[in-house]
Design a protein around this motif. Structure first.
Motif, PDB file in Angstrom:
ATOM      1  N   SER A   1     -13.075  -0.163  -9.655  1.00 18.60           N
ATOM      2  CA  SER A   1     -12.406  -1.474  -9.659  1.00 18.60           C
ATOM      3  C   SER A   1     -10.892  -1.374  -9.720  1.00 18.60           C
ATOM      4  O   SER A   1     -10.181  -2.324  -9.371  1.00 18.60           O
ATOM      5  CB  SER A   1     -12.909  -2.311 -10.843  1.00 18.60           C
ATOM      6  OG  SER A   1     -12.677  -1.631 -12.073  1.00 18.60           O
ATOM      7  N   ALA A   2     -10.382  -0.207 -10.140  1.00 21.11           N
ATOM      8  CA  ALA A   2      -8.927  -0.050 -10.245  1.00 21.11           C
ATOM      9  C   ALA A   2      -8.287   0.264  -8.892  1.00 21.11           C
ATOM     10  O   ALA A   2      -7.082   0.069  -8.709  1.00 21.11           O
ATOM     11  CB  ALA A   2      -8.591   1.057 -11.235  1.00 21.11           C
ATOM     12  N   THR A   3      -9.079   0.737  -7.947  1.00 21.37           N
ATOM     13  CA  THR A   3      -8.508   1.158  -6.663  1.00 21.37           C
ATOM     14  C   THR A   3      -8.996   0.337  -5.473  1.00 21.37           C
ATOM     15  O   THR A   3      -8.382   0.394  -4.407  1.00 21.37           O
ATOM     16  CB  THR A   3      -8.838   2.639  -6.396  1.00 21.37           C
ATOM     17  OG1 THR A   3     -10.272   2.805  -6.410  1.00 21.37           O
ATOM     18  CG2 THR A   3      -8.222   3.537  -7.460  1.00 21.37           C
TER      19      THR A   3
ATOM     20  N   GLU B   1     -14.088  -4.716  -0.586  1.00 22.95           N
ATOM     21  CA  GLU B   1     -14.145  -3.333  -0.112  1.00 22.95           C
ATOM     22  C   GLU B   1     -15.382  -2.624  -0.645  1.00 22.95           C
ATOM     23  O   GLU B   1     -16.086  -1.915   0.098  1.00 22.95           O
ATOM     24  CB  GLU B   1     -12.896  -2.579  -0.554  1.00 22.95           C
ATOM     25  CG  GLU B   1     -11.646  -2.889   0.226  1.00 22.95           C
ATOM     26  CD  GLU B   1     -10.485  -2.057  -0.276  1.00 22.95           C
ATOM     27  OE1 GLU B   1     -10.021  -1.176   0.474  1.00 22.95           O
ATOM     28  OE2 GLU B   1     -10.040  -2.283  -1.430  1.00 22.95           O
ATOM     29  N   ARG B   2     -15.643  -2.801  -1.926  1.00 21.79           N
ATOM     30  CA  ARG B   2     -16.801  -2.133  -2.520  1.00 21.79           C
ATOM     31  C   ARG B   2     -18.096  -2.613  -1.884  1.00 21.79           C
ATOM     32  O   ARG B   2     -19.020  -1.828  -1.652  1.00 21.79           O
ATOM     33  CB  ARG B   2     -16.822  -2.354  -4.039  1.00 21.79           C
ATOM     34  CG  ARG B   2     -15.698  -1.636  -4.772  1.00 21.79           C
ATOM     35  CD  ARG B   2     -15.941  -1.595  -6.270  1.00 21.79           C
ATOM     36  NE  ARG B   2     -15.978  -2.923  -6.866  1.00 21.79           N
ATOM     37  CZ  ARG B   2     -14.908  -3.601  -7.246  1.00 21.79           C
ATOM     38  NH1 ARG B   2     -13.698  -3.064  -7.075  1.00 21.79           N
ATOM     39  NH2 ARG B   2     -15.001  -4.797  -7.797  1.00 21.79           N
ATOM     40  N   GLU B   3     -18.176  -3.900  -1.590  1.00 19.19           N
ATOM     41  CA  GLU B   3     -19.368  -4.443  -0.952  1.00 19.19           C
ATOM     42  C   GLU B   3     -19.515  -3.867   0.458  1.00 19.19           C
ATOM     43  O   GLU B   3     -20.634  -3.572   0.899  1.00 19.19           O
ATOM     44  CB  GLU B   3     -19.290  -5.970  -0.901  1.00 19.19           C
ATOM     45  CG  GLU B   3     -20.549  -6.647  -0.374  1.00 19.19           C
ATOM     46  CD  GLU B   3     -21.764  -6.381  -1.234  1.00 19.19           C
ATOM     47  OE1 GLU B   3     -22.881  -6.383  -0.676  1.00 19.19           O
ATOM     48  OE2 GLU B   3     -21.617  -6.161  -2.457  1.00 19.19           O
TER      49      GLU B   3
ATOM     50  N   PHE C   1     -25.590   2.799  -4.397  1.00 21.81           N
ATOM     51  CA  PHE C   1     -24.240   3.309  -4.180  1.00 21.81           C
ATOM     52  C   PHE C   1     -23.499   3.445  -5.501  1.00 21.81           C
ATOM     53  O   PHE C   1     -23.628   2.611  -6.401  1.00 21.81           O
ATOM     54  CB  PHE C   1     -23.487   2.348  -3.250  1.00 21.81           C
ATOM     55  CG  PHE C   1     -22.067   2.715  -2.991  1.00 21.81           C
ATOM     56  CD1 PHE C   1     -21.755   3.861  -2.272  1.00 21.81           C
ATOM     57  CD2 PHE C   1     -21.029   1.914  -3.447  1.00 21.81           C
ATOM     58  CE1 PHE C   1     -20.433   4.203  -2.014  1.00 21.81           C
ATOM     59  CE2 PHE C   1     -19.714   2.241  -3.195  1.00 21.81           C
ATOM     60  CZ  PHE C   1     -19.411   3.393  -2.478  1.00 21.81           C
ATOM     61  N   GLY C   2     -22.726   4.512  -5.643  1.00 28.43           N
ATOM     62  CA  GLY C   2     -21.930   4.721  -6.849  1.00 28.43           C
ATOM     63  C   GLY C   2     -20.465   4.892  -6.504  1.00 28.43           C
ATOM     64  O   GLY C   2     -20.071   4.911  -5.337  1.00 28.43           O
ATOM     65  N   ASN C   3     -19.636   5.011  -7.524  1.00 27.70           N
ATOM     66  CA  ASN C   3     -18.193   5.181  -7.308  1.00 27.70           C
ATOM     67  C   ASN C   3     -17.855   6.659  -7.101  1.00 27.70           C
ATOM     68  O   ASN C   3     -16.990   7.231  -7.764  1.00 27.70           O
ATOM     69  CB  ASN C   3     -17.411   4.625  -8.499  1.00 27.70           C
ATOM     70  CG  ASN C   3     -17.555   3.123  -8.618  1.00 27.70           C
ATOM     71  OD1 ASN C   3     -17.653   2.423  -7.616  1.00 27.70           O
ATOM     72  ND2 ASN C   3     -17.588   2.633  -9.843  1.00 27.70           N
TER      73      ASN C   3
END
Length: 283
Positions: free
Chosen positions: A86-88, A93-95, A141-143
């Motif tokens: 969430s910081a970048t 975008e994540r979706e 999905f992961g970070n």
């Protein structure tokens, strides 16, 4: 699952004997423990077929082939090349990357190409390998992302080691290793599923307390024969104590090492109340 790399950094393998003829890693997992032990010979064993096939794929394919495959998949499916926390990145975008990852995961589940598993392992949540009853990979999905300088070197090191003449890969249950096959100069490392936690072994009825009982009996037989072993396990998880394991250690006066303030993410969300231990029958 388990990420023993962080435990190694805290001194896990420092507790192992220094005079090992054959090192048996009976619950191989990522194989990282075998990579960090000095021995004359190595037996890397993994019962889970998916993980075992990853070993064989990495043994039979040059690392650059696997790395190129990962990079091509990243380009084809537009998987992230940067951190997606969430910081970048923002929510959109994540979706976007989540959708792309899911499409790629679907391709793997249709083709079951073992090379695609290396991609999934670099991008899934907690870098954990997990399959449903149909045999489909189901981790979300992961970070995470593929970092060639870091993960590529892991593949190179692993490929080099498992192709040595003194390294054997097997696909067995721990019960298939007869006690008579071990020598006093050998050393066994056991990293079984932890009762009360979620891991690949625990799913779909693959591991239960009966397996725990068999494993403890197996360890008793090792001690009777003077064969050294070390077992990673947990005395407590989310306020549930493994009384059988604790009683067994006390009864047999086994040595128990703890890893103070170790944050172990494999247990689930948040900071689960766990007591990670290493149990040995030698000093």
């Amino acid at each position: 699952m388990g990420n023993k790399k962080r435990l190694i950094q805290k001194g896990l393998t420092d507790i192992f004997p220094k005079d090992i003829d054959t090192f048996y890693d009976l619950f191989g997992g990522s194989g990282v423990v075998s990579l960090n032990v000095n021995a004359n010979n190595y037996i890397l064993n993994e019962l889970d077929t998916y993980i075992y096939n990853l070993y064989i794929t990495l043994k039979e394919n040059k690392p650059e082939v696997i790395i190129d495959h990962i990079k091509n998949c990243i380009k084809e499916f537009d998987l992230p090349t940067k951190s997606t926390n969430s910081a970048t990145t923002n929510k959109e975008e994540r979706e976007y990357y989540k959708v792309n990852y899911t499409k790629f995961r679907s391709r793997y589940n249709e083709s079951k190409n073992p090379l695609d598993l290396f991609v999934l392992m670099n991008y899934c949540l907690s870098q954990t390998m997990r399959f449903n009853q149909k045999g489909d990979f189901n981790m979300p999905f992961g970070n995470n992302r593929f970092i060639e300088e870091k993960h590529g070197q892991y593949y190179i090191d692993f490929h080099r080691m498992i192709n040595n003449d003194n390294f054997l890969i097997t696909n067995k249950s721990f019960e298939d290793f007869g006690i008579h096959s071990f020598k006093e100069s050998d050393f066994l490392y056991l990293d079984p599923p932890y009762t009360g936690t979620t891991a690949t072994y625990n799913e779909n009825g693959k591991w239960d307390t009966k397996n725990d009982e068999k494993l403890l009996k197996f360890c008793d037989e090792l001690s009777e024969k003077g064969i050294r072993f070390a077992m990673s396990n947990a005395f407590e998880n989310k306020n549930v104590r493994n009384e059988m394991l604790i009683e067994w250690c006390n009864k047999n006066r086994l040595n128990v090492y703890t890893f103070d303030k170790f944050s172990y993410h494999a247990y689930g969300k948040g900071d689960a109340n766990t007591t990670e231990v290493l149990i040995t029958n030698y000093k």
